[in-house]
Design an enzyme around this catalytic site. Structure first.
Site, PDB file in Angstrom:
ATOM      1  CG  HIS A 104      11.167   2.400  13.030  1.00  0.00           C
ATOM      2  ND1 HIS A 104      10.852   3.725  12.820  1.00  0.00           N
ATOM      3  CD2 HIS A 104      10.291   1.670  12.291  1.00  0.00           C
ATOM      4  CE1 HIS A 104       9.821   3.786  11.985  1.00  0.00           C
ATOM      5  NE2 HIS A 104       9.460   2.560  11.652  1.00  0.00           N
ATOM      6  CD  GLU A 176       9.996   0.665   8.083  1.00  0.00           C
ATOM      7  OE1 GLU A 176       8.852   0.228   7.957  1.00  0.00           O
ATOM      8  OE2 GLU A 176      10.352   1.370   9.045  1.00  0.00           O
TER       9      GLU A 176
HETATM   10  P1  13P Z   1       3.758   3.664   7.529  1.00  0.00           P
HETATM   11  O1  13P Z   1       3.279   2.352   6.950  1.00  0.00           O
HETATM   12  O2  13P Z   1       2.725   4.362   8.348  1.00  0.00           O
HETATM   13  O3  13P Z   1       4.370   4.538   6.465  1.00  0.00           O
HETATM   14  O4  13P Z   1       4.944   3.319   8.543  1.00  0.00           O
HETATM   15  C1  13P Z   1       5.986   2.519   8.099  1.00  0.00           C
HETATM   16  C2  13P Z   1       6.815   2.167   9.263  1.00  0.00           C
HETATM   17  O5  13P Z   1       7.539   3.008   9.772  1.00  0.00           O
HETATM   18  C3  13P Z   1       6.697   0.813   9.804  1.00  0.00           C
HETATM   19  O6  13P Z   1       7.700   0.548  10.705  1.00  0.00           O
END
Ligand code: 13P
Length: 267
Positions: A104, A176
């Site tokens: 992550h 992400e």
């Molecule tokens: P948010 O949806 O709060 O932006 O977080 C995304 C995330 O890091 C999920 O792993």
């Protein structure tokens, strides 16, 4: 301890994953799970996953109805056991979770995890029959310097370096973009066209490296400021198989609205 059967992603095609990050006490986690279990109905082809904080995994594993929801850990250590104070191994997580979030952006950028560490964690998940959700994504500055393609390819190459061809169907990728994650300074939600471009980069890289069939089958999730108002647009991006949700997964109504949207759009 109940030993879980394998839950490899050949069975499911759409994933809604809630990453609770460092939120909720054990008691709050349990109350929230109770709420979710009352309101969620299992749907064929849709896998709902929650990733609570590590201290809540064991109690929640006794409370969860695995026909409705599965558990994920937010992190792991790649070693199976040993003198690693404060760490939890994948071996120790076996029997509790079916998935582990690996790499992550908060692990990469706040805790300085290297590509090498992430590669070892992915391999440890595979070795222990747990599906890694390998997170990749560029920062705002990498994006502004036009480095997105290189960053995504590098993170994929190193993250998957120790996964054999036969095991590639045991991996989920989550894209992400760091600049779209709520909580990151200056974060702003991505527009679907930006995501579609990155999806193309990721799928093309997988196809060039492993062939079209593997590239098309590998589940690819999107994460970053997802909420019930934008989830539909993200879920309709070609090549996106689900969502990795932070903030909105902490609010039952929002998480359930997104699940319902996923059912309508994907099933
Ligand atoms: P948010 O949806 O709060 O932006 O977080 C995304 C995330 O890091 C999920 O792993």
């Amino acid at each position: 301890m109940v030993l879980l059967g394998l839950c490899y992603n050949t069975i499911m095609r759409t994933y809604i994953v809630g990453n609770w990050k460092m939120n909720f006490t054990i008691g709050e986690s349990s109350i929230y799970l109770h709420k979710l279990l009352k309101r969620i109905k299992p749907a064929r082809g849709l896998q709902i996953v929650i990733a609570p904080s590590s201290i809540a995994l064991q109690p929640l594993s006794l409370q969860i109805d695995r026909k409705k929801l599965k558990l994920a850990a937010q992190n792991c250590n790649a070693k199976d056991y040993g003198a690693y104070t404060g760490e939890t191994s994948v071996t120790q997580l076996r029997g509790l979770v079916n998935y582990i979030i690996v790499g992550h952006s908060e692990r990469r950028h706040v805790f300085n995890e290297t590509d090498n560490m992430i590669r070892e964690k992915v391999a440890a998940c595979i070795r222990n029959n747990i599906t890694p959700i390998l997170c990749i994504g560029e920062t705002e500055s990498q994006r502004s310097f036009g480095e997105t393609k290189d960053v995504l390819r590098d993170q994929l190459i190193s993250g998957l370096a120790d996964v054999s061809r036969e095991d590639l169907d045991k991996v989920i990728i989550a894209y992400e973009p760091v600049w779209a994650i709520s909580g990151v300074k200056g974060a702003h939600p991505a527009v679907p066209d930006d995501i579609a471009e990155s999806v193309k980069i990721i799928r093309e890289h997988l196809s060039d490296t492993y062939g079209k069939e593997i590239a098309e089958k590998m589940p690819l999730l999107y994460g970053g400021s997802v909420n019930p108002s934008n989830a539909g647009a993200y879920l309709t991006i070609p090549g996106i198989d689900g969502l990795l949700i932070g903030g909105a997964s902490l609010i039952a109504d929002q998480f359930i609205d997104i699940i319902e949207l996923a059912k309508k759009i994907k099933l």
